[in-house]
Write an enzyme that holds these catalytic residues in place. Structure first.
Site, PDB file in Angstrom:
ATOM      1  CG  ASN A 187      -1.823   1.140   1.347  1.00  0.00           C
ATOM      2  OD1 ASN A 187      -1.762   2.058   0.523  1.00  0.00           O
ATOM      3  ND2 ASN A 187      -2.680   1.132   2.350  1.00  0.00           N
TER       4      ASN A 187
ATOM      5  NE  ARG B 225      -9.711  13.559   3.558  1.00  0.00           N
ATOM      6  CZ  ARG B 225      -9.770  12.250   3.320  1.00  0.00           C
ATOM      7  NH1 ARG B 225     -10.761  11.755   2.616  1.00  0.00           N
ATOM      8  NH2 ARG B 225      -8.846  11.445   3.787  1.00  0.00           N
TER       9      ARG B 225
ATOM     10  CD  GLU C 141      -9.270  -0.319   4.001  1.00  0.00           C
ATOM     11  OE1 GLU C 141      -8.685  -0.045   5.082  1.00  0.00           O
ATOM     12  OE2 GLU C 141      -9.620   0.549   3.194  1.00  0.00           O
TER      13      GLU C 141
END
Ligand code: AMP
Length: 399
Positions: free
Chosen positions: A7, A239, A384
Site C-alpha cells: 500500500n 476534510r 482491507e
C-alpha cells in the site's frame, strides 16, 4: 503461496506478507519518509526491527522491505524466491475496473491515466507496482481498487446534475472510496448473519481519519458519501465533507483565498474536526475534552449529526431488513460516537443497547443493538489488507 501486500503513499509504503491457503499473516511493516535522509523502516517482527536510512525512491523502499523480509535475523523468508505474488492497493480505477485484476502493461497504463482523477494517490500506487516489478520481475502483480466496489451504483446515484458532457468527456461523476473495506465488511456481515453476501442489505459506516458511509443493497453498493474525490460527505479529521459550492465561489471572488491551491489545502487539510476543535483532528483528543471544551463538544456534535443524517437517508435505499455496521478507527473504538449517532431512533426501528455498546471488547466484532431492534447494529473491525490478499490469491490461483 506467500503474498506480499503493498500500500504505497507519496512518501510511505505499508506492507504485509501473507501465507496462503492458510490465510496466515507472517509479518507487516512500514517504510516512512521516502525521499528524505532520515527515512525509516519499522519491520514488526518480534522484537520490532527499526532502522533509519536514506531511501531515495519507491524502488529503493521496496528493496529495503525485501531485505528486511529475507534478513537472517528478523526476516521470515529464506530468499526472495519464496514470494510468489504481490497485491497492490490502488485508489482510483475509474470506470474501467469493477473488480481486482492481474496487472498487465495495459492495466498499468490505465492506472497512470487515472492519475488525473487522483493526483495524490495513483502516482505513488503506480510507483509501488513498478518498484515490485523491477525488484521481482517474475511474480504476478494484482491491483485491488478502492473505487471498484462502488461501480454498481446506478446512474441516478453517481451522476452530478451538471451538463452530461462533463461526465461523457471529462469523467466527472461520483466514484466513491473505501470500497475494499466495504467489500470486506459486506462479506463479514454475511458470515455473521448466516447469509450470502448477495443477500446483505445495510448501511456501512467506515469512520476514521477519512470517513464515509455506503448503502449496500443485495450485497452491492448503491450509494456512498464520498464523490468525485474523497472530500465529499461526512465531516472528517481535516476534510470539510459536504459544503455548498457557492461558498467556494464566494471565497475566491472576494479574495478570502487567493487561488484554487489554497482552497484545496483549506478544505482537505485545515477543515473538518481540526477546524472546529482547533487543537487536534484526532477523535480521542476531542472525546477527552468533551466536558471541558466547548469547541470539542461542537466538533463532536457536527461529526455525529451528519452521520445520523446520512444513515437515515440511506436506510430508505436499503430496505426494512437492513443492518447498520460501524467500522474504522472511530467506528470500531468509540462507544460515545456510536451512541450519539444512533440514540433515540426507536421510531426508525433502531434500538441501541447501551451496555453492549460500552462493553464491546476492542478488536472484535459484536452486536450492539437490543434483541428486539428491527435494525441490527454491528461493530466489525475492517481489514482491507486481508481482502487484498484474498483477491490476489484467488486471481493467482487461477493463472
Ligand atoms: P483510522 O483512520 O481508521 O485509523 O482512524 C483514526 C481515527 O480513529 C482517529 O480520529 C482516532 O482518534 C480514532 N480512534 C482510534 N481509537 C479511538 C478510541 N479508542 N476512541 C475514539 N476514537 C478513536
Amino acid at each position: 503461496m506467500n503474498i506480499l501486500i503493498i500500500n504505497s503513499g507519496s512518501s510511505s509504503i505499508k506492507y504485509q506478507l501473507w501465507r496462503y491457503p492458510e490465510r496466515k499473516l507472517l509479518v507487516k511493516g512500514l517504510v516512512e519518509r521516502i525521499g528524505l535522509d532520515n527515512a525509516v523502516i519499522t519491520h514488526k517482527s518480534d522484537p520490532v526491527y527499526r532502522h533509519e536510512i536514506k531511501i531515495n525512491d519507491h524502488i529503493h523502499g521496496i528493496r529495503i522491505i525485501l531485505e528486511a523480509l529475507t534478513d537472517p535475523e528478523h526476516g521470515v523468508l529464506g530468499s526472495l524466491s519464496e514470494i510468489h505474488a504481490a497485491g497492490h492497493r490502488v485508489v482510483h480505477g475509474g470506470e474501467q475496473f469493477t473488480d481486482s485484476v492481474l496487472i498487465t502493461p495495459d492495466v498499468l497504463d490505465t492506472i497512470d491515466n487515472m492519475s488525473s482523477l487522483a493526483p495524490l494517490h495513483n502516482p505513488p500506487n503506480a510507483a509501488g507496482i513498478r518498484a515490485v516489478m523491477q525488484n521481482m520481475p517474475s511474480i504476478p502483480n494484482i491491483a485491488v481498487f478502492d473505487t471498484a466496489f462502488h461501480q454498481s451504483m446506478p446512474q441516478e446515484a453517481f451522476l452530478y446534475a451538471i451538463p452530461i458532457k462533463y461526465y461523457k468527456e471529462d469523467m466527472i461523476r461520483k466514484y466513491g472510496f473505501h470500497g475494499t473495506s466495504y467489500r470486506y465488511l459486506t462479506k463479514k456481515t454475511a458470515d455473521i448473519l448466516g447469509n450470502k453476501p448477495e443477500d446483505v442489505n445495510g448501511v456501512f459506516c467506515h469512520l476514521g481519519n477519512g470517513s464515509s458511509i455506503c448503502a449496500v443493497k443485495n450485497g452491492k453498493s448503491v450509494e456512498t458519501t464520498m464523490g468525485f474525490t474523497p472530500l465529499a460527505g461526512l465531516v472528517m479529521g481535516t476534510r470539510s465533507g459536504d459544503i455548498d459550492p457557492g461558498v467556494l465561489f464566494h471565497m475566491i471572488r472576494s479574495g478570502i483565498v487567493s487561488n484554487t491551491s489554497d482552497l484545496d489545502t483549506l478544505l482537505n487539510k485545515k477543515s473538518g474536526l481540526l477546524s472546529i476543535y482547533e487543537k487536534s483532528s484526532d477523535m480521542r483528543d476531542i472525546e477527552d475534552n468533551l466536558t471541558t471544551d466547548e469547541n470539542a463538544k461542537l466538533a463532536f456534535r457536527m461529526f455525529t449529526h451528519r452521520i445520523r443524517l446520512y444513515i437515515s437517508a440511506y436506510l430508505s435505499l436499503t430496505g426494512p431488513d437492513s443492518t447498520i455496521v460501524f467500522s474504522g478507527g472511530i467506528g470500531e473504538n468509540s462507544p460515545l460516537v456510536r451512541d450519539a449517532v444512533l440514540c433515540d431512533l426507536q421510531h426508525m426501528g433502531i434500538k441501541i443497547n447501551k451496555a453492549l455498546n460500552e462493553k464491546l471488547p476492542r478488536g472484535q466484532w459484536g452486536t450492539i443493538s437490543d434483541a428486539d431492534s428491527k435494525v441490527k447494529v454491528l461493530v466489525i473491525p475492517t481489514d482491507e489488507e486481508s481482502q487484498i490478499a484474498e483477491d490476489t490469491y484467488n486471481i493467482v490461483a487461477e493463472l
